[in-house]
Scaffold this motif. Structure first.
Motif, mmCIF file in Angstrom:
data_model
loop_
_atom_site.group_PDB
_atom_site.id
_atom_site.type_symbol
_atom_site.label_atom_id
_atom_site.label_comp_id
_atom_site.label_asym_id
_atom_site.label_seq_id
_atom_site.Cartn_x
_atom_site.Cartn_y
_atom_site.Cartn_z
ATOM 1 N N MET A 1 0.841 -1.195 0.000
ATOM 2 C CA MET A 1 0.000 0.000 0.000
ATOM 3 C C MET A 1 0.877 1.246 0.000
ATOM 4 O O MET A 1 2.023 1.203 0.465
ATOM 5 C CB MET A 1 -0.909 0.025 1.232
ATOM 6 N N PRO A 2 0.360 2.391 -0.479
ATOM 7 C CA PRO A 2 1.122 3.641 -0.435
ATOM 8 C C PRO A 2 1.137 4.247 0.970
ATOM 9 O O PRO A 2 0.456 3.770 1.861
ATOM 10 C CB PRO A 2 0.347 4.538 -1.409
ATOM 11 N N VAL A 3 1.927 5.303 1.134
ATOM 12 C CA VAL A 3 2.073 6.074 2.380
ATOM 13 C C VAL A 3 2.783 5.238 3.445
ATOM 14 O O VAL A 3 3.940 5.451 3.758
ATOM 15 C CB VAL A 3 0.729 6.608 2.922
ATOM 16 N N ILE A 4 2.059 4.279 4.047
ATOM 17 C CA ILE A 4 2.660 3.306 4.961
ATOM 18 C C ILE A 4 2.140 1.933 4.564
ATOM 19 O O ILE A 4 0.926 1.719 4.499
ATOM 20 C CB ILE A 4 2.282 3.600 6.431
ATOM 21 N N ASN A 5 3.042 0.990 4.265
ATOM 22 C CA ASN A 5 2.587 -0.331 3.845
ATOM 23 C C ASN A 5 2.059 -1.132 5.039
ATOM 24 O O ASN A 5 2.184 -0.723 6.196
ATOM 25 C CB ASN A 5 3.690 -1.103 3.103
ATOM 26 N N GLY A 6 1.481 -2.295 4.744
ATOM 27 C CA GLY A 6 0.832 -3.071 5.782
ATOM 28 C C GLY A 6 1.781 -3.593 6.843
ATOM 29 O O GLY A 6 1.427 -3.659 8.024
ATOM 30 N N ILE A 7 2.991 -3.967 6.447
ATOM 31 C CA ILE A 7 3.945 -4.498 7.423
ATOM 32 C C ILE A 7 4.369 -3.418 8.410
ATOM 33 O O ILE A 7 4.417 -3.637 9.617
ATOM 34 C CB ILE A 7 5.166 -5.100 6.699
ATOM 35 N N GLU A 8 4.663 -2.203 7.918
ATOM 36 C CA GLU A 8 5.074 -1.117 8.799
ATOM 37 C C GLU A 8 3.916 -0.674 9.697
ATOM 38 O O GLU A 8 4.111 -0.389 10.891
ATOM 39 C CB GLU A 8 5.585 0.073 7.982
ATOM 40 N N ALA A 9 2.708 -0.632 9.145
ATOM 41 C CA ALA A 9 1.544 -0.263 9.961
ATOM 42 C C ALA A 9 1.330 -1.280 11.076
ATOM 43 O O ALA A 9 1.048 -0.908 12.224
ATOM 44 C CB ALA A 9 0.298 -0.172 9.078
ATOM 45 N N SER B 1 6.273 -10.430 8.019
ATOM 46 C CA SER B 1 4.995 -10.099 8.653
ATOM 47 C C SER B 1 4.951 -10.582 10.101
ATOM 48 O O SER B 1 4.469 -9.881 10.993
ATOM 49 C CB SER B 1 3.843 -10.730 7.861
ATOM 50 N N LEU B 2 5.469 -11.785 10.342
ATOM 51 C CA LEU B 2 5.516 -12.297 11.711
ATOM 52 C C LEU B 2 6.396 -11.431 12.595
ATOM 53 O O LEU B 2 6.063 -11.143 13.742
ATOM 54 C CB LEU B 2 6.056 -13.733 11.717
ATOM 55 N N GLU B 3 7.547 -11.010 12.057
ATOM 56 C CA GLU B 3 8.447 -10.155 12.824
ATOM 57 C C GLU B 3 7.774 -8.836 13.185
ATOM 58 O O GLU B 3 8.064 -8.236 14.224
ATOM 59 C CB GLU B 3 9.732 -9.915 12.038
ATOM 60 N N ALA B 4 6.886 -8.369 12.310
ATOM 61 C CA ALA B 4 6.159 -7.126 12.582
ATOM 62 C C ALA B 4 5.047 -7.342 13.610
ATOM 63 O O ALA B 4 4.533 -6.375 14.169
ATOM 64 C CB ALA B 4 5.573 -6.562 11.293
ATOM 65 N N GLY B 5 4.677 -8.616 13.842
ATOM 66 C CA GLY B 5 3.652 -8.911 14.850
ATOM 67 C C GLY B 5 2.349 -9.442 14.292
ATOM 68 O O GLY B 5 1.376 -9.581 15.037
ATOM 69 N N ALA B 6 2.294 -9.745 12.980
ATOM 70 C CA ALA B 6 1.047 -10.255 12.396
ATOM 71 C C ALA B 6 0.633 -11.554 13.081
ATOM 72 O O ALA B 6 1.472 -12.359 13.486
ATOM 73 C CB ALA B 6 1.219 -10.483 10.898
ATOM 74 N N ASP B 7 -0.680 -11.758 13.198
ATOM 75 C CA ASP B 7 -1.214 -12.922 13.890
ATOM 76 C C ASP B 7 -1.643 -14.039 12.950
ATOM 77 O O ASP B 7 -1.743 -15.188 13.359
ATOM 78 C CB ASP B 7 -2.420 -12.505 14.740
ATOM 79 N N ASP B 8 -1.919 -13.723 11.696
ATOM 80 C CA ASP B 8 -2.390 -14.744 10.757
ATOM 81 C C ASP B 8 -2.209 -14.219 9.335
ATOM 82 O O ASP B 8 -1.851 -13.053 9.131
ATOM 83 C CB ASP B 8 -3.870 -15.072 11.032
ATOM 84 N N PHE B 9 -2.460 -15.100 8.357
ATOM 85 C CA PHE B 9 -2.297 -14.744 6.954
ATOM 86 C C PHE B 9 -3.481 -15.259 6.154
ATOM 87 O O PHE B 9 -4.072 -16.291 6.473
ATOM 88 C CB PHE B 9 -1.026 -15.381 6.367
ATOM 89 N N MET B 10 -3.812 -14.527 5.072
ATOM 90 C CA MET B 10 -4.743 -15.013 4.062
ATOM 91 C C MET B 10 -4.220 -14.593 2.697
ATOM 92 O O MET B 10 -3.656 -13.508 2.551
ATOM 93 C CB MET B 10 -6.157 -14.459 4.273
#
Length: 356
Positions: free
Chosen positions: A58-66, A96-105
């Protein structure tokens, strides 16, 4: 009256936002949308949702950084974040896991899978909120007591938060198991441990460690984990690695709950006769916590619906457990399990799978 769960969808493509909104609105959830990571962070801080569905690119701030920023904030870090992405490489999931994500789709999103993941994560979020509220009450009471009790509470709080953080990542939710399964098997395990005369400290650790038995499934490819039919030999070897992966994920903690969870993750598929995995341990060489968790996990799996089978009856499930005494299961654990049969059935009745 209970509050309507809020789902935040974050994607820079309006078509994707509309599509996921259309999938979720019939379930009765309140849907909020954002087109980039920065907008998502601002929305979350003003009105925290129950689950976030986060696009990666995504622009501005991507999903991993958010996600990294939300997980770094004490007020928002326990909100489950599901990364929605077309990227399938292991490296992308690790980031994504390192950023703290809980799951994936993976895109394109499947409607049934989306609703299942969201429903399960809402249950986990509600469970965490309940514990958080309960801990606040404990803190108010303990403030009137001694410094020693205050110190004990702080240690408990630290342990509980670390436990729930690991639990929220548990890959039970990848293969359509439910939050009810987590409750049942952990309560079964604690009840059997109590019948076997374990200390209350050990029983409590089992209660909070057992839900993390399958955390290693996060490292198993969806094509194998969610396969509806019988696994071929190569796929079976891949599945068996979830025990080793889980132990690695949980390694290195100084907290008693997590240390025990590491042992359980590694040994809950070992068998009394030595035919289990990953190490083929036999008899009492298998840690007792692993032997107890094994019977709780298998019993619940037998009488639960899975992608590859319909649920067995309670009578048939009990029969399989009895037949496996001395082969799959420790005879002493089996005896303790059947000694508390009414309690086992009461737990199953109270924590049923959600309908739909």
């Amino acid at each position: 009256m209970s509050r309507t769960p809020i789902i935040l969808i974050v994607d820079d493509e309006e078509r994707n936002l509309r599509l996921m909104e259309a999938m979720l609105l019939p379930t009765g959830y309140q849907v909020v949308k954002a087109s980039n990571g920065m907008d998502a962070i601002q929305i979350v801080k003003k009105n925290p949702p129950d689950v976030i569905l986060m696009d990666v690119m995504m622009p501005v701030i991507n999903g991993i950084e958010a996600t990294r920023q939300l997980k770094a904030d004490e007020d928002t870090r326990m909100i489950p974040v599901v990364m929605i992405t077309a990227l399938r490489e292991v490296e992308d999931r690790v980031r994504s896991l390192e950023a703290g994500a809980d799951d994936f789709m993976s895109k394109p999103v499947d409607k049934i899978e989306l609703r299942t993941r969201v429903r399960t994560l809402i249950q986990v979020k509600a469970y965490h909120d309940h514990l958080k509220d309960y801990q606040k009450k404990l803190e108010q009471d303990v403030q009137e007591r001694t410094i020693q009790l205050q110190h004990a509470l702080n240690m408990l709080k630290q342990s509980s938060l670390e436990t729930i953080h690991c639990l929220s990542r548990a890959a039970e939710f990848k293969d359509e198991e439910t939050g009810a399964h987590i409750n049942r098997m952990s309560l079964y395990s604690a009840a059997v441990g109590r019948k076997m005369g374990l200390s209350e400290t050990t029983i409590e650790r089992i209660l909070y460690a057992a839900p993390m038995h399958d955390v290693g499934k996060i490292g198993i490819p969806d094509r194998v984990l969610m396969k509806p039919g019988k696994l071929d030999p190569e796929e079976w070897e891949i599945i068996k690695q979830h025990t080793v992966i889980g132990a690695r994920i949980l390694a290195g903690s100084s907290t008693g709950f997590i240390k025990l969870a590491q042992v359980i993750a590694l040994t809950h598929h070992e068998k009394w006769d030595g035919s289990g995995y990953p190490k083929g341990l036999k008899g009492t060489r298998i840690p007792l916590a692993g032997r107890i968790t094994a019977i709780a996990d298998v019993f619940d799996a037998l009488n639960s619906r899975r992608p590859y089978k319909e649920p067995f009856s309670i009578e048939k499930s009990f029969g399989i457990i009895r037949e496996s005494r001395g082969s799959h299961f420790d005879p002493a654990v089996v005896d303790a399990f059947f000694d508390i049969e009414p309690e086992i059935l009461a737990i199953r009745e109270e924590y049923q799978d959600p309908v739909g």
